[in-house]
Design an enzyme around this catalytic site. Structure first.
Site, short mmCIF file in Angstrom:
data_model
loop_
_atom_site.label_atom_id
_atom_site.label_comp_id
_atom_site.label_asym_id
_atom_site.label_seq_id
_atom_site.Cartn_x
_atom_site.Cartn_y
_atom_site.Cartn_z
N HIS A 263 0.86 -1.19 0.00
CA HIS A 263 0.00 0.00 0.00
C HIS A 263 0.90 1.23 0.00
O HIS A 263 1.42 1.61 1.04
CB HIS A 263 -0.92 -0.02 1.22
CG HIS A 263 -1.83 1.17 1.27
ND1 HIS A 263 -2.95 1.26 0.51
CD2 HIS A 263 -1.75 2.33 1.96
CE1 HIS A 263 -3.54 2.41 0.74
NE2 HIS A 263 -2.83 3.09 1.61
N ASP A 265 1.07 5.03 -0.38
CA ASP A 265 0.29 6.27 -0.43
C ASP A 265 0.92 7.21 -1.46
O ASP A 265 2.12 7.47 -1.40
CB ASP A 265 0.22 6.90 0.95
CG ASP A 265 -0.66 6.07 1.88
OD1 ASP A 265 -1.85 5.92 1.57
OD2 ASP A 265 -0.15 5.54 2.88
N ASP A 375 -7.80 1.68 2.08
CA ASP A 375 -7.44 2.68 3.09
C ASP A 375 -8.22 3.99 3.01
O ASP A 375 -8.01 4.88 3.82
CB ASP A 375 -5.93 2.97 2.98
CG ASP A 375 -5.37 3.72 4.18
OD1 ASP A 375 -5.90 3.50 5.29
OD2 ASP A 375 -4.44 4.51 4.01
N HIS A 579 -6.17 9.61 -1.37
CA HIS A 579 -6.81 9.63 -0.05
C HIS A 579 -6.00 10.25 1.09
O HIS A 579 -6.47 10.24 2.24
CB HIS A 579 -7.34 8.23 0.33
CG HIS A 579 -6.27 7.19 0.57
ND1 HIS A 579 -5.97 6.22 -0.35
CD2 HIS A 579 -5.46 6.96 1.61
CE1 HIS A 579 -5.02 5.45 0.11
NE2 HIS A 579 -4.68 5.86 1.32
ZN LIG Z 1 -3.25 4.98 2.50
#
Ligand SMILES: [Zn+2]
Length: 1003
Positions: A263, A265, A375, A579
């Site tokens: 994951h 970001d 997420d 996000h």
């Molecule tokens: Zn995230």
């Protein structure tokens, strides 16, 4: 017995730490290291390779925060070693601080030709050299001195590390050990055996025979391995564990489908440019591990991340492409980024999918079928329909496990959106997207799975995220040991789609969750970084206008449609809906860049709009209406003359100011607050007895943690009403408008508001200009409304959602701050008030006991939040917010939302006829554009906006050669809404909130 197990554990743990783990290396030899510090921003390998490198030693202090240092590492495998090529590795410690992966120094290793080999991360610090004794090597290591923004000092304390300019120049890392080593694969395997046996034993009940058996075997392992000759006796240690590790799983064991993942970001506590490098590092690791381990399958969700690799690391991209073709490097999710889903507008949410899926189709020929958002901070009730319209049938998140109060009742279910569309949904019960496949996590998965009894399988994403490097060989070893192991869930490594199809088949009749998937957490993200929110809203509107007018010009005049510029602008908007960007939870560096990017979009698109309109028009001057409703006499999607009729009167009565245009009558008191707002047509009063509307309120906003993310319910205890005004002044401009201007002071900040009533329109428009210098202070704008209602309606993508205004259940109580797009509405049958905005997302709606009986509602906009972490400068400076108060029903609120966000613009031409027109206000054309495939077809996206079944006729301002109903990717689907067509019109029948995309060929 328990005491005995405890003793075994203590003995074992010391043995592992002191004897086994060090023996994973059989031998080690020094290497030569030289360094070159990049003077500014990162450079590519081709630029780094020719620089002058200075020799350095272990302990060398390097790397200011956000700086980059390249290390040249060279050496020779000692010729006296008897090592196989597979055993020889380089280990690099660039100066790791603890084991936290992804939030500190990271590095990427290149060979002499510039090919990336593998990343260096905590817990993943090696590169296989594949050399024999006597052979030499020279490699380059690009080390990034990323500071730990999160845990520097006190967690959530304001930090200067979030901007390059405010971070210190001092070096923050010291070079650790860099060496060539010979591995002992047997000892390494034994360490993995112990991790599984020990971890599993600790998850089993204390009285369990299996637990006792595992401890007994572990005890025997310690006996079997000689502490002074671990290399020579590791085989015996493995033998001691063989039988307990080969006992098969129970028939009813939970089935885990493990998916390699990282994951990453797309920006957060680092800028976007660092994410590009994080992706290169992680994907290099993944390819390296795939070479070493044929079982690894890795799922990667964001088209944007693949696109970065294609642009900046083309050689790496081609290797990824080959693994995608094999089905091992698996594009999932089909979105441009893992976006927020609360705030992106209707069309933007659709474009997240079309841009993402198109990239995967064009680059890999892969048509993704799932939505992968582990997420994001809650999920809009519009998503099931949008996902289906993009060809996705499956949805995954684990974020709802972060709920503060309520636990969602299912992990596998059907999620039903506001229009009734259902999609298969799965929440991995492991409650993380960064699993290491430990026995503890696997046991939690099985225990936590809410749908057991009827279903028995779940997905577990494993791998270090955020630059931690993704899956490791240790995780693969853990997966292999748990494939079929007594006491453990079974583990199978598979692509997500294999899980989704199996789980769907296992549970053909599923429970249903209807409406949004609200996250009871991170509710401050609807307000933090207000300028970014405005930039998003504004850019979405500009893209709508540019597409509309460029398409109209292309059809009418043959003008070229700026496909590339529009696509580039969309991709920027979509990236910034990531996000942690749009929600306001990134460092200041990210927002400085976002501001520049939104300014560039404006600079790029304004000329597109102006030139298209100029090319289309006749006559001298008029007004451009880019919205779907007529505005002041200018038809929807047309250019025409503005007509405003009537007048506005202002009277002073007993110290109050009464503004009246016949449609609406507003009374302001001496403080400049609204004591009465009545509808001219019905005479109905909107302000409850004893209340005042248009009230600014300030709250102390010091969340328990996660400052920019969170607003905690305690904020409500600290409210201060901003009643005292420095100035209340009537402003009449003589052009059919009257306004009351107020100026108020809060601390170091000034808030200027202009409440305007225009002739001929039942609305109060409020422009709020804030010069903001408060910190940890939330500013709300409140409107008490004299309606007794159980729910409020908030606009979301392609429709609206009803949310209770009461707090009957813990679910209702926890939903104390909510997201809305352009409007919120509260009403009773036949009356109500819409509160529309041009850049505000955060709202709360509450109900209160009313003087004289019943209840009234209070609608509040959350204008500013001004948190200190992670950006200590968040929300400082000037802001402008526009609000409209419109009495009436949902229809009036919908119209007001478009008016505020797509206001008339002055044009150099007098008249342009619309390309499309609809005869029913409930059916809204959201988007007019040309088809993405360059065919010149006109694409019209529309939806039912009032929440009722309806019919409409779409009139075409051009001759259509054919009409197709399509999915979001403009691919033909079956007819769902079109009932009749001819060359000039399309007849439609829509269900509530139905979304329709039409593709119109030009005759
Ligand atoms: Zn995230």
């Amino acid at each position: 017995m328990h005491q005995q197990q405890h003793a075994v554990k203590v003995r074992l743990d010391r043995f592992v730490k002191e004897r086994l783990e060090p023996a994973r290396e059989r031998a080690s030899a020094p290497v030569r290291v030289a360094a070159w510090a990049v003077p500014g921003e990162p450079v590519p390998f081709s630029e780094a390779v020719g620089q002058a490198y200075e020799p350095v030693e272990e302990g060398h202090a390097w790397g200011r925060a956000w700086g980059t240092v390249w290390f040249k590492v060279s050496g020779t495998v000692p010729s006296e070693w008897s090592a196989e090529p597979g055993e020889v590795e380089l280990v690099v410690d660039p100066g790791f601080i603890g084991e936290g992966a992804g939030f500190q120094v990271e590095a990427l290793v290149f060979d002499g030709s510039g090919r990336t080999l593998k990343a260096i991360e905590p817990k993943n610090d090696y590169v296989r050299l594949g050399l024999r004794p006597g052979e030499s090597f020279e490699l380059y290591v690009e080390a990034a001195a990323n500071p730990d923004v999160f845990t520097s000092g006190v967690r959530f304390a304001p930090t200067p590390l979030g901007r390059y300019e405010t971070a210190s120049d001092a070096p923050i890392y010291r070079l650790g050990r860099v060496a060539v080593v010979q591995r002992d694969a047997t000892v390494w395997e034994l360490v993995q055996d112990v991790a599984t046996a020990r971890g599993l034993a600790l998850e089993l009940p204390e009285g369990s025979p299996r637990r006792a058996e595992l401890f007994t075997a572990l005890d025997a392992m310690v006996d079997a391995v000689h502490p002074h000759d671990v290399h020579g006796t590791a085989v015996a240690g493995r033998k001691a564990l063989r039988s307990v590790l080969s006992a098969p799983a129970a028939r009813s064991a939970h089935q885990v489908f493990a998916v390699g993942h990282a994951h990453i970001d797309s920006a957060w506590l680092w800028p976007v440019r660092e994410t590009v490098r994080k992706c290169a590092r992680t994907f290099s690791n993944v390819l390296e591990l795939m070479d070493a381990d044929p079982d690894l399958v890795f799922a990667c969700s964001s088209a944007q991340q693949f696109a970065w690799i294609k642009d900046f690391y083309p050689e790496l991209f081609e290797r990824i492409r080959a693994r995608v073709a094999e089905g091992r490097f698996v594009p999932v999710g089909g979105m441009w980024v893992e976006s927020d889903t609360n705030m992106p507008g209707s069309e933007a949410m659709a474009r997240q999918f079309t841009e993402g899926k198109r990239f995967f189709l064009e680059e890999f020929g892969v048509d993704t079928r799932e939505v992968w958002l582990p997420d994001s901070f809650g999920y809009t009730g519009a998503l099931p329909q949008i996902a289906r319209a993009a060809g996705a049938g499956y949805f995954l998140t684990q974020k709802l496990s972060w709920n503060e109060v309520n636990k969602y009742p299912h992990h596998t279910f059907d999620w039903e959106g506001i229009d009734g569309t259902r999609i298969f949904a799965h929440f991995p019960p492991v409650d993380t997207y960064n699993s290491q496949l430990t026995p503890k996590e696997l046991a939690h998965t099985e225990r936590n799975f809410a749908d057991k009894g009827r279903a028995n399988m779940s997905l577990v994403p494993f791998g270090f995220g955020d630059g931690g490097g993704g899956p490791t060989r240790e995780m693969m070893a853990a997966a292999r040991r748990a494939m079929d192991l007594e006491g453990s869930p079974t583990v199978r490594i598979a692509p997500p789609i294999v899980f989704f199809e199996a789980a769907e088949e296992e549970l053909p009749s599923r429970p249903v969750w209807s409406g949004e998937l609200y996250l009871e957490n991170h509710r401050g993200t609807y307000a933090s970084q207000a300028r970014t929110k405005r930039g998003n809203r504004r850019s979405e509107a500009l893209l709508h206008e540019a597409e509309l007018w460029a398409a109209t010009a292309a059809v009418r005049t043959g003008a070229e449609y700026p496909h590339e510029l529009l696509r580039k602008s969309w991709r920027t908007v979509l990236l910034n809906q990531f996000h942690d960007i749009l929600p306001g939870s990134s460092i200041g560096w990210v927002y400085d860049q976002v501001a520049k990017e939104y300014a560039q979009i404006e600079a790029d698109l304004e000329p597109v709009i102006a030139e298209a309109v100029a090319a289309l028009g006749t006559g001298d001057e008029g007004f451009v209406n880019s919205g779907p409703y007529e505005l002041d006499g200018v038809p929807a999607f047309a250019v025409g003359a503005k007509r405003v009729e009537g007048a506005v009167t202002v009277e002073l009565v007993d110290g109050s100011t009464v503004v009246d245009n016949g449609e609406i009558r507003v009374v302001f008191d001496a403080d400049g607050l609204i004591t009465s707002l009545t509808d001219g047509a019905t005479g109905r009063e909107t302000v409850p007895p004893g209340q005042r509307a248009g009230l600014l309120q300030a709250f102390t906003d010091t969340p328990r943690q996660y400052d920019a993310w969170d607003v905690d319910i305690e904020y409500r205890r600290s409210g201060r009403d901003l009643i005292a005004a420095d100035e209340v002044k009537v402003v009449e401009d003589g052009a059919g408008r009257a306004a009351v201007r107020t100026v108020r002071t809060l601390g170091e900040s000034t808030i200027t508001q202009v409440f305007t009533v225009e002739a001929g329109r039942a609305a109060v428009d409020v422009e709020t200009t804030v010069d903001w210098h408060e910190r940890q202070t939330m500013l709300k704008f409140a409107f008490p409304v004299d309606v007794h209602t159980a729910s409020a309606r908030s606009e979301i993508q392609f429709g609206h959602i009803d949310r209770p205004t009461h707090t009957n259940t813990s679910w209702d109580e926890a939903r104390f701050e909510t997201c809305a797009h352009r409007w919120v509405h509260v009403g009773e049958a036949g009356r109500g008030l819409g509160v529309a905005n041009d850049a505000t997302y955060g709202h709360d709606v509450t109900r209160h006991a009313r003087q004289g009986g019943g209840t009234y509602s209070v609608v509040r906009q959350t204008l500013l939040k001004s948190p200190l972490f992670p950006d200590p400068e968040a929300d400082q400076g000037e802001h402008v917010f526009r609000t409209s108060l419109v009495p009436g029903g949902v229809a009036e609120a919908v119209r007001a939302g478009y008016r505020l966000n797509l206001p008339l613009r002055a044009a150099s031409v007098g008249s342009v006829d619309p390309l499309v027109a609809v005869d029913n206000p409930a059916v809204v054309v959201e988007t007019v554009k040309l088809a993405d495939d360059g065919s010149g077809d006109v694409v019209v996206r529309l939806y039912e906006a009032h929440g009722a079944r309806t019919e409409a006729v779409l009139d075409l301002g051009f001759t259509a050669g054919g009409v197709l109903e399509t999915d979001l990717l403009e691919r033909e689907t079956g007819t769902a809404a079109v009932t009749a067509t001819d060359a000039g019109s399309v007849s439609l029948a829509l269900r509530p909130f139905q979304l329709v995309t039409l593709r119109l060929a030009r005759a």
